[in-house]
Design a protein around this motif. Sequence first.
Motif, mmCIF file in Angstrom:
data_model
loop_
_atom_site.group_PDB
_atom_site.id
_atom_site.type_symbol
_atom_site.label_atom_id
_atom_site.label_comp_id
_atom_site.label_asym_id
_atom_site.label_seq_id
_atom_site.Cartn_x
_atom_site.Cartn_y
_atom_site.Cartn_z
ATOM 1 N N LEU A 117 0.758 -1.190 -0.105
ATOM 2 C CA LEU A 117 -0.212 -0.008 -0.109
ATOM 3 C C LEU A 117 1.033 1.312 0.218
ATOM 4 C CD1 LEU A 117 -2.818 1.048 0.062
ATOM 5 C CD2 LEU A 117 -2.570 0.829 2.458
ATOM 6 N N THR A 118 1.854 1.402 0.649
ATOM 7 C CA THR A 118 2.751 2.372 1.046
ATOM 8 C C THR A 118 3.592 2.519 -0.395
ATOM 9 O OG1 THR A 118 3.080 2.007 3.278
ATOM 10 C CG2 THR A 118 4.701 3.518 2.303
ATOM 11 N N VAL A 119 4.162 1.545 -0.851
ATOM 12 C CA VAL A 119 4.906 1.498 -2.171
ATOM 13 C C VAL A 119 4.063 2.183 -3.226
ATOM 14 C CG1 VAL A 119 6.369 0.396 -3.785
ATOM 15 C CG2 VAL A 119 6.762 0.141 -1.517
ATOM 16 N N ASN A 120 3.018 1.553 -3.611
ATOM 17 C CA ASN A 120 1.830 2.039 -4.490
ATOM 18 C C ASN A 120 1.611 3.520 -4.244
ATOM 19 O OD1 ASN A 120 1.325 0.087 -6.558
ATOM 20 N ND2 ASN A 120 1.004 -1.221 -4.806
ATOM 21 N N GLY A 121 1.270 3.913 -3.216
ATOM 22 C CA GLY A 121 0.914 5.326 -2.989
ATOM 23 C C GLY A 121 2.071 6.238 -3.288
ATOM 24 N N GLY A 122 3.270 6.114 -3.011
ATOM 25 C CA GLY A 122 4.612 6.680 -3.394
ATOM 26 C C GLY A 122 4.532 6.774 -4.773
ATOM 27 N N CYS A 123 4.271 5.687 -5.492
ATOM 28 C CA CYS A 123 4.443 5.459 -6.846
ATOM 29 C C CYS A 123 3.399 6.482 -7.689
ATOM 30 C CB CYS A 123 4.095 4.183 -7.613
ATOM 31 S SG CYS A 123 5.521 3.082 -7.086
ATOM 32 N N ILE A 124 2.270 7.066 -7.123
ATOM 33 C CA ILE A 124 1.311 7.551 -7.578
ATOM 34 C C ILE A 124 1.744 8.974 -7.474
ATOM 35 C CG2 ILE A 124 -0.894 8.522 -7.187
ATOM 36 C CD1 ILE A 124 -1.960 5.699 -6.549
ATOM 37 N N ILE A 125 2.270 9.187 -6.196
ATOM 38 C CA ILE A 125 2.779 10.636 -5.919
ATOM 39 C C ILE A 125 4.150 10.829 -6.881
ATOM 40 C CG2 ILE A 125 4.151 12.081 -4.405
ATOM 41 C CD1 ILE A 125 2.328 10.467 -2.153
ATOM 42 N N VAL A 126 4.994 10.283 -7.224
ATOM 43 C CA VAL A 126 6.043 10.404 -7.864
ATOM 44 C C VAL A 126 5.544 10.599 -9.506
ATOM 45 C CG1 VAL A 126 8.111 9.303 -8.959
ATOM 46 C CG2 VAL A 126 7.758 9.285 -6.553
ATOM 47 N N ALA A 127 4.745 9.529 -9.913
ATOM 48 C CA ALA A 127 4.013 9.521 -11.171
ATOM 49 C C ALA A 127 3.422 11.098 -11.411
ATOM 50 C CB ALA A 127 3.173 8.711 -11.509
ATOM 51 N N PHE A 128 2.597 11.610 -10.414
ATOM 52 C CA PHE A 128 2.294 12.936 -10.715
ATOM 53 C C PHE A 128 3.065 14.137 -10.719
ATOM 54 C CE2 PHE A 128 -2.089 11.469 -8.778
ATOM 55 C CZ PHE A 128 -2.771 11.384 -9.959
ATOM 56 N N GLY A 161 0.280 7.083 -17.365
ATOM 57 C CA GLY A 161 -1.120 7.248 -16.998
ATOM 58 C C GLY A 161 -1.457 5.926 -16.794
ATOM 59 N N LEU A 162 -1.173 4.761 -17.436
ATOM 60 C CA LEU A 162 -1.156 3.466 -17.364
ATOM 61 C C LEU A 162 -0.616 2.971 -15.784
ATOM 62 C CD1 LEU A 162 -1.674 0.613 -18.319
ATOM 63 C CD2 LEU A 162 0.321 0.352 -19.091
ATOM 64 N N GLU A 163 0.610 3.505 -15.489
ATOM 65 C CA GLU A 163 1.199 3.049 -14.151
ATOM 66 C C GLU A 163 0.208 3.891 -13.106
ATOM 67 O OE1 GLU A 163 4.991 4.615 -14.814
ATOM 68 O OE2 GLU A 163 5.572 3.066 -15.419
ATOM 69 N N VAL A 164 -0.155 4.897 -13.303
ATOM 70 C CA VAL A 164 -1.069 5.736 -12.104
ATOM 71 C C VAL A 164 -2.534 4.752 -11.938
ATOM 72 C CG1 VAL A 164 -2.345 7.652 -11.579
ATOM 73 C CG2 VAL A 164 0.041 7.785 -12.211
ATOM 74 N N SER A 165 -2.838 4.127 -13.058
ATOM 75 C CA SER A 165 -4.125 3.625 -12.901
ATOM 76 C C SER A 165 -3.853 2.177 -12.348
ATOM 77 C CB SER A 165 -4.914 3.658 -14.226
ATOM 78 O OG SER A 165 -4.081 2.818 -15.020
ATOM 79 N N LEU A 166 -2.946 1.688 -12.793
ATOM 80 C CA LEU A 166 -2.659 0.343 -12.099
ATOM 81 C C LEU A 166 -2.426 0.326 -10.513
ATOM 82 C CD1 LEU A 166 -0.232 -1.604 -14.630
ATOM 83 C CD2 LEU A 166 -2.749 -1.990 -14.145
ATOM 84 N N SER A 167 -1.630 1.436 -10.301
ATOM 85 C CA SER A 167 -1.456 1.740 -8.814
ATOM 86 C C SER A 167 -2.550 2.136 -8.178
ATOM 87 C CB SER A 167 -0.265 2.646 -8.588
ATOM 88 O OG SER A 167 0.876 2.095 -8.841
ATOM 89 N N ALA A 168 -3.474 2.950 -8.491
ATOM 90 C CA ALA A 168 -4.803 3.257 -7.916
ATOM 91 C C ALA A 168 -5.482 2.154 -7.586
ATOM 92 C CB ALA A 168 -5.302 4.289 -8.834
#
Length: 183
Positions: A117-128, A161-168
């Motif tokens: 959960l933490t890693v995927n949340g961090g990935c969303i922030i970095v992607a934005f 966009g693909l990566e953010v949707s997967l992580s979300a």
Amino acid sequence: MACADVDMDIHDEDDRHRGGQREQPVVRYYQATEMIPDKKGPLHDLMQKHPAVLGSLQMVSGLLSIGVGIVFAATQEIHESLFSLFRVSQLSGSLFIIAGIVSNLLFKYPALLSVCLTVNGGCIIVAFLAVLLISVDLAKWDPQNEDHLRQMEILELCVLGLEVSLSAVLCFWFSKEKRAKNK
């Protein structure tokens, strides 16, 4: 090697004879009187959604992102764009590969749920943040630069966009499972 001398023939000990005639053997069937539910493992409901598939897609898109970043870095000066200056593609790609690996390990190690959960949340922030830097680059695009570089930045936006949707999706599933686990 062990060896045994055992007679494997079926012997009918219930041979009952009634006046020279053989009785029909009694047929017995097992019937459960109570249904016992299967024991569900940890994170059973989450594993039914197959988060490892999305984790594998995260790894593949992370590899694509790193590849785009390497090509971009090899064809452009480092000071020409924020995309190449901050190594946006390589950073986001490597984080998504790590997130995909952790998501795949969740099946074997259920204790990694909060880490996922933490890693995927961090990935969303970095992607934005990466999307913001690429958007600034595209807004300040110099027409003298080669057009294929701009197209590669747009490709990187699509991959992000693909990566953010997967992580979300994974963050939603993980947070739902974590809430259910804490209750």
